[in-house]
Design a protein around this motif. Structure first.
Motif, PDB file in Angstrom:
ATOM      1  N   ARG A  30       0.818  -1.217   0.000  1.00  0.00           N
ATOM      2  CA  ARG A  30       0.000   0.000   0.000  1.00  0.00           C
ATOM      3  C   ARG A  30       0.852   1.267   0.000  1.00  0.00           C
ATOM      4  O   ARG A  30       0.388   2.326  -0.418  1.00  0.00           O
ATOM      5  N   HIS A  31       2.069   1.162   0.483  1.00  0.00           N
ATOM      6  CA  HIS A  31       2.937   2.336   0.550  1.00  0.00           C
ATOM      7  C   HIS A  31       4.009   2.369  -0.540  1.00  0.00           C
ATOM      8  O   HIS A  31       4.455   3.440  -0.938  1.00  0.00           O
ATOM      9  N   ALA A  32       4.417   1.171  -1.004  1.00  0.00           N
ATOM     10  CA  ALA A  32       5.529   1.143  -1.969  1.00  0.00           C
ATOM     11  C   ALA A  32       5.209   0.333  -3.219  1.00  0.00           C
ATOM     12  O   ALA A  32       6.099   0.117  -4.037  1.00  0.00           O
ATOM     13  N   GLY A  33       3.969  -0.119  -3.372  1.00  0.00           N
ATOM     14  CA  GLY A  33       3.582  -0.858  -4.566  1.00  0.00           C
ATOM     15  C   GLY A  33       4.210  -2.237  -4.630  1.00  0.00           C
ATOM     16  O   GLY A  33       4.797  -2.735  -3.658  1.00  0.00           O
ATOM     17  N   LEU A  34       4.110  -2.859  -5.783  1.00  0.00           N
ATOM     18  CA  LEU A  34       4.648  -4.199  -5.957  1.00  0.00           C
ATOM     19  C   LEU A  34       6.163  -4.242  -5.819  1.00  0.00           C
ATOM     20  O   LEU A  34       6.732  -5.236  -5.378  1.00  0.00           O
ATOM     21  N   ARG A  35       6.822  -3.161  -6.188  1.00  0.00           N
ATOM     22  CA  ARG A  35       8.277  -3.123  -6.039  1.00  0.00           C
ATOM     23  C   ARG A  35       8.655  -3.313  -4.574  1.00  0.00           C
ATOM     24  O   ARG A  35       9.616  -4.026  -4.242  1.00  0.00           O
ATOM     25  N   GLY A  36       7.898  -2.713  -3.672  1.00  0.00           N
ATOM     26  CA  GLY A  36       8.158  -2.881  -2.250  1.00  0.00           C
ATOM     27  C   GLY A  36       7.953  -4.315  -1.799  1.00  0.00           C
ATOM     28  O   GLY A  36       8.711  -4.830  -0.967  1.00  0.00           O
ATOM     29  N   LYS A  37       6.941  -4.965  -2.349  1.00  0.00           N
ATOM     30  CA  LYS A  37       6.699  -6.368  -2.002  1.00  0.00           C
ATOM     31  C   LYS A  37       7.861  -7.247  -2.446  1.00  0.00           C
ATOM     32  O   LYS A  37       8.272  -8.169  -1.727  1.00  0.00           O
ATOM     33  N   TRP A  38       8.376  -6.986  -3.626  1.00  0.00           N
ATOM     34  CA  TRP A  38       9.511  -7.769  -4.121  1.00  0.00           C
ATOM     35  C   TRP A  38      10.758  -7.556  -3.249  1.00  0.00           C
ATOM     36  O   TRP A  38      11.488  -8.513  -2.952  1.00  0.00           O
ATOM     37  N   LEU A  39      10.996  -6.331  -2.842  1.00  0.00           N
ATOM     38  CA  LEU A  39      12.148  -6.063  -1.976  1.00  0.00           C
ATOM     39  C   LEU A  39      11.998  -6.773  -0.633  1.00  0.00           C
ATOM     40  O   LEU A  39      12.971  -7.308  -0.087  1.00  0.00           O
ATOM     41  N   LEU A  40      10.782  -6.797  -0.112  1.00  0.00           N
ATOM     42  CA  LEU A  40      10.526  -7.499   1.143  1.00  0.00           C
ATOM     43  C   LEU A  40      10.801  -8.991   0.983  1.00  0.00           C
ATOM     44  O   LEU A  40      11.445  -9.614   1.846  1.00  0.00           O
ATOM     45  N   LEU A  41      10.333  -9.571  -0.101  1.00  0.00           N
ATOM     46  CA  LEU A  41      10.550 -10.991  -0.347  1.00  0.00           C
ATOM     47  C   LEU A  41      12.037 -11.316  -0.407  1.00  0.00           C
ATOM     48  O   LEU A  41      12.497 -12.305   0.186  1.00  0.00           O
ATOM     49  N   SER A  42      12.799 -10.483  -1.090  1.00  0.00           N
ATOM     50  CA  SER A  42      14.241 -10.706  -1.187  1.00  0.00           C
ATOM     51  C   SER A  42      14.898 -10.694   0.191  1.00  0.00           C
ATOM     52  O   SER A  42      15.700 -11.575   0.523  1.00  0.00           O
ATOM     53  N   GLY A  43      14.544  -9.714   1.003  1.00  0.00           N
ATOM     54  CA  GLY A  43      15.132  -9.619   2.330  1.00  0.00           C
ATOM     55  C   GLY A  43      14.788 -10.795   3.216  1.00  0.00           C
ATOM     56  O   GLY A  43      15.636 -11.316   3.962  1.00  0.00           O
ATOM     57  N   LEU A  44      13.558 -11.262   3.153  1.00  0.00           N
ATOM     58  CA  LEU A  44      13.132 -12.404   3.960  1.00  0.00           C
ATOM     59  C   LEU A  44      13.902 -13.673   3.577  1.00  0.00           C
ATOM     60  O   LEU A  44      14.282 -14.459   4.445  1.00  0.00           O
ATOM     61  N   LEU A  45      14.153 -13.850   2.282  1.00  0.00           N
ATOM     62  CA  LEU A  45      14.888 -15.033   1.834  1.00  0.00           C
ATOM     63  C   LEU A  45      16.339 -15.007   2.318  1.00  0.00           C
ATOM     64  O   LEU A  45      16.887 -16.043   2.723  1.00  0.00           O
TER      65      LEU A  45
END
Length: 442
Positions: A303-318
């Motif tokens: 909601r704050h950073a769009g899909l790009r933010g979701k992808w960055l979150l996924l990378s960090g979690l991995l």
């Protein structure tokens, strides 16, 4: 429909509500998925008994682990396509009936070969995940679909952890009642999850519908609305492949650990069968909140950073998951191993939820196929790392170390791919109020 709620995807997830077709479907789909996972991994904590009775060596156990996730790869691809065409209600019912048979009948195995074949057949139940994610995506709007998918998937995945805890007790219960001796208790114990799957097939058929508007057969659709070539649509989008790779690095590792954790704790730390099952169950039990947390955080970031933010979150979690697995592999004592397991389990399950918070936005017209390909990627990852556990020259702890390094590398690769690819029209997708799938609002 007899429900008072509007025949539209919900824009909020009222977890403790059962009102309306959307929430009724949500609760039935995660509960059904829970028992699918329970049946899929019900034999895992009983493998020390099976190993002794059937005289299995390390390589054979490794092959059994690989078999348990291999059939799921093809099954998820097929089931994803069936969801797009036949609908989730009938697809789930069919899968439950067919999948219940090998679960109940695996107790007839009297050799390594027959046990391997039954374990392979049971793997088709893992395709239930694709239907679960597809069906919840049909019932919820884009602003909460990530959370809904993650909670349903997490609570369903919990079945694997509960199976590790409960199945040794079920086997012991049959022994105490005098129905069977301890060596053969695993045979009778596996009948229990098989019967439950048949019950869930009836409940799912009777009490769910394909979309908020009704079943596919009841919704008038012209030729333009009927999905065609959805599998090719999914395969042509590079994001499908990146998500499949990521899911192999999180969910693929999860089901591997569901399969080998009990044996690892018995062999490496000298735990008893019941204790090993409980410890492995703790790993699975974290799905009660961790996967849902990943989906919720991903929706918040989106909601704050769009899909790009979701992808960055996924990378960090991995990356965090990979580091935790490496620490688990190097832990010199059982308490430290448990602490490391809890740490990487949190990031792993959050990554699961984050992955499927992105899936509904890849291609709205091929949601089932995208879900199927990504889900198959999870099982392909499990199958590949399974070869590490069958190697005579690689210990389980060394295998875990290699896995941790590999998962962290995948996290870095996901970030690299997303940085070099230019996004077109993705950033605003999550701010729309439209359903993530055309059929849900058609």
């Amino acid at each position: 429909m007899d429900d008072s709620l509007s025949a539209r995807p919900l824009d909020k997830l009222a977890i403790f509500s059962g009102k309306g077709v959307q929430m009724r479907t949500f609760h039935l789909t995660w509960l059904t998925f829970f028992f699918c996972f329970f049946g899929w991994f019900g034999i895992a904590p009983l493998m020390p008994l099976v190993r002794e009775q059937l005289h299995l060596d390390k390589g054979q156990i490794g092959n059994i682990v690989i078999a348990s996730v291999s059939a799921t790869i093809l099954a998820r691809l097929v089931i994803g396509k069936l969801c797009d065409t036949l609908g989730p209600r009938l697809t789930y019912t069919l899968l439950l009936v067919v999948g219940a048979l090998p679960v109940m009948l695996i107790g007839l195995s009297n050799s390594y070969q027959s046990f391997l074949l039954f374990r392979l057949a049971i793997g088709i139940i893992g395709a239930s995940f694709v239907i679960t994610q597809f069906h919840t995506s049909m019932m919820f709007a884009p602003n909460v679909v990530g959370t809904a998918n993650a909670v349903a998937g997490g609570w369903g995945n919990l079945g694997g952890g509960i199976a590790n805890m409960v199945m040794p007790l079920v086997a012991a219960g049959f022994v105490s009642l005098g129905y069977v001796d301890q060596a053969n208790s695993w045979r009778l114990a596996m009948v229990v999850p098989g019967v439950i799957l048949l019950i869930m097939a009836w409940l799912y058929y009777k009490y769910t519908v394909d979309t908020p508007r009704g079943n596919y057969a009841d919704i008038p659709r012209d030729a333009a609305q009927k999905p065609k070539g959805t599998f090719l649509l999914a395969l042509r989008d590079y994001r499908t492949w990146v998500l499949a790779l990521a899911y192999g690095a999180c969910f693929g590792i999860e089901i591997t650990i569901d399969n080998v954790a009990a044996v690892y704790f018995v062999d490496h730390f000298g735990a008893t069968l019941v204790m090993a099952g409980m410890l492995a169950g703790i790993f699975g039990f974290m799905n009660i909140f961790a996967r849902g947390l990943g989906g919720w955080v991903s929706d918040l970031v989106g909601r704050h950073a769009g899909l790009r933010g979701k992808w960055l979150l996924l990378s960090g979690l991995l990356v965090l998951e990979g580091g935790g697995i490496a620490l688990f592999a190097l832990a010199p004592s059982l308490p430290l191993a448990i602490a490391a397991m809890l740490g990487f389990a949190l990031f792993l399950k959050m990554a699961n939820g984050c992955t499927y918070s992105i899936v509904p936005f890849v291609n709205k017209q091929a949601l089932g196929s995208v879900s199927g390909v990504v889900g198959a990627g999870g099982n392909l990852g499990a199958m590949l790392v399974g070869f590490l556990f069958k190697s005579a020259s690689i210990s389980y702890s060394t295998a875990f170390l290699y896995i941790g390094i590999g998962v962290a590398a995948v996290g870095g690769l996901v970030l690299l791919v997303r940085l070099v690819r230019k996004e077109i029209g993705e950033a605003t997708a999550e701010t729309t109020s439209e359903a993530p799938l055309t059929l849900a609002g058609a």
